[in-house]
Motif scaffolding. Structure first.
Motif, mmCIF file in Angstrom:
data_model
loop_
_atom_site.group_PDB
_atom_site.id
_atom_site.type_symbol
_atom_site.label_atom_id
_atom_site.label_comp_id
_atom_site.label_asym_id
_atom_site.label_seq_id
_atom_site.Cartn_x
_atom_site.Cartn_y
_atom_site.Cartn_z
ATOM 1 N N HIS A 195 0.832 -1.199 0.000
ATOM 2 C CA HIS A 195 0.000 0.000 0.000
ATOM 3 C C HIS A 195 0.871 1.255 0.000
ATOM 4 C CE1 HIS A 195 -3.771 -2.157 0.650
ATOM 5 N NE2 HIS A 195 -3.102 -2.933 1.500
ATOM 6 N N GLU A 196 0.242 2.370 -0.300
ATOM 7 C CA GLU A 196 0.950 3.640 -0.363
ATOM 8 C C GLU A 196 0.949 4.337 0.995
ATOM 9 O OE1 GLU A 196 -0.763 5.975 -3.501
ATOM 10 O OE2 GLU A 196 -0.244 4.507 -5.059
ATOM 11 N N GLU A 225 -5.594 3.438 -2.176
ATOM 12 C CA GLU A 225 -4.436 2.601 -1.874
ATOM 13 C C GLU A 225 -3.595 3.165 -0.734
ATOM 14 O OE1 GLU A 225 -3.776 -0.428 -3.166
ATOM 15 O OE2 GLU A 225 -5.765 -0.169 -4.039
#
Length: 366
Positions: A79-80, A126
């Motif tokens: 994930h970001e 995200e």
């Protein structure tokens, strides 16, 4: 030319003032015969929680480990994570080491802390976490970030490694997001005599995961629920930190006095804006200059030691070439080319502050 030489930091002065008390703390810890995660650590964790206003504090090996374990507890793999590029490398390392994707965003041109508008431009489904870094001792603008995070179900991880004791709209940094990380490195406003760090949170699950992760992922002795690390605050450091925590507010006040003297004497010198709704604790006193190398050389030749925090943004570091995502970082890149940190610590003497101001004025007049 004045014979006064002004060091950037002088921890020997701290030891001269507090050494006797610190030695007694160490002797008590040594005499106990217990050196890892015992009474001193538990007491320090409780006292630090009271100071910050959180339910949990978990002492760890370093500020870098604090960030790493916080990211692991949240679960950022794949994930970001939105972070400023104008920060120490540990902020980004914690993301990448956990399999996350750093998204580098710009800083506010006035405060140099993470720009909430830049965060809003890059947050998406995200995004696992957003990391406001409370840089130089001034809190980031957290409320807009909390709103953005709530809208996107993202965690807010405060990197408070330079801001022990600072407040944002009346609340201590570290108590604002889901979880927060402090470095207790010797040069910090609250510093150990070696590496140390601490994680704080009100979240029961996050606290449990960090507590387990610092001891190999153990739920009990010899039972490991996940792969953790060995990252524990030792009793000797905890004993000294307990004493130093009792002096933190007065030392921060002295830092503000030093900063106020600089503000009065450094006429016309550009510095980050200090917002009225935030209490700055001046881990660093930073100025801008058009020709940094010439400026630093001039000050050094006249007995004034300076440093740069930080000369190369994270997104320009060789280790981060092609890593993560990035937006417009023009403010970050401009700031990184211009900033210089002047001597700043609670033991700065008035004649040293005056000397720094005189030398800076001499450079401006040269």
């Amino acid at each position: 030319m004045s014979s006064i030489r002004v060091p950037f930091l002088d921890l020997q002065r701290e030891y001269s003032e507090y050494g006797n008390k610190l030695v007694k703390k160490v002797q008590t810890a040594l005499a106990s015969g217990r050196f890892i995660l015992d009474e001193e650590t538990a007491a320090f964790e409780g006292e630090f929680s009271t100071y910050i206003g959180t339910n949990y504090s978990i002492g760890v090996n370093s500020g870098s480990d604090a960030l790493y374990l916080a990211m692991q507890a949240i679960g950022v793999e794949g994930h970001e994570v939105i972070i400023p590029s104008h920060t120490f490398i540990s902020t980004a390392d914690a993301v990448v080491r956990n399999g996350g994707i750093p998204v580098f965003v710009d800083v506010d041109p006035e405060t140099y802390t993470i720009d909430p508008e830049a965060v809003a431009e890059h947050v998406n489904n995200e995004t696992a976490a957003i990391v406001p870094v409370h840089l130089y001792g001034q809190p980031a603008d957290v409320d807009p970030i909390l709103e953005i995070a709530e809208e996107h179900d993202a965690a807010v991880v405060e990197d408070a490694s330079q801001a022990h004791g600072s407040t944002y709209r009346g609340d201590p940094v570290g108590s604002l997001g889901d979880i927060a990380c402090f470095s207790l490195y010797p040069t910090k406003n609250l510093g150990a005599y070696g590496d140390a760090g601490i994680v704080v949170t009100d979240d029961d699950d996050l606290a449990e995961r960090v507590s387990m992760a610092r001891e190999y992922g153990a739920s009990e002795k010899y039972r490991y629920e996940f792969v953790g690390v060995n990252s524990r605050l030792d009793e000797i450091q905890a004993a000294m930190l307990r004493y130093k925590l009792t002096r933190l507010d007065e030392l921060n006040e002295r830092r503000r006095e030093v900063a106020a003297s600089y503000d009065d004497l450094l006429d016309g010198v550009s510095t980050p804006t200090v917002e009225d709704d935030r209490t700055h604790v001046y881990h660093l006193y930073v100025v801008e200059t058009d020709d940094r190398e010439e400026f630093r050389s001039y000050l050094d030749n006249h007995g004034v030691q300076t440093l740069v925090h930080y000369p190369t943004p994270v997104h320009e570091q060789p280790a981060y070439e092609g890593v993560g995502k990035r937006g417009d970082l023009s403010v970050t890149e401009r700031v990184a080319d211009r900033i210089v940190s002047l001597p700043m610590h609670p033991w700065c003497r008035e004649e040293e502050i005056a000397r720094v101001a005189d030398v800076v004025a001499g450079f401006d007049d040269a």
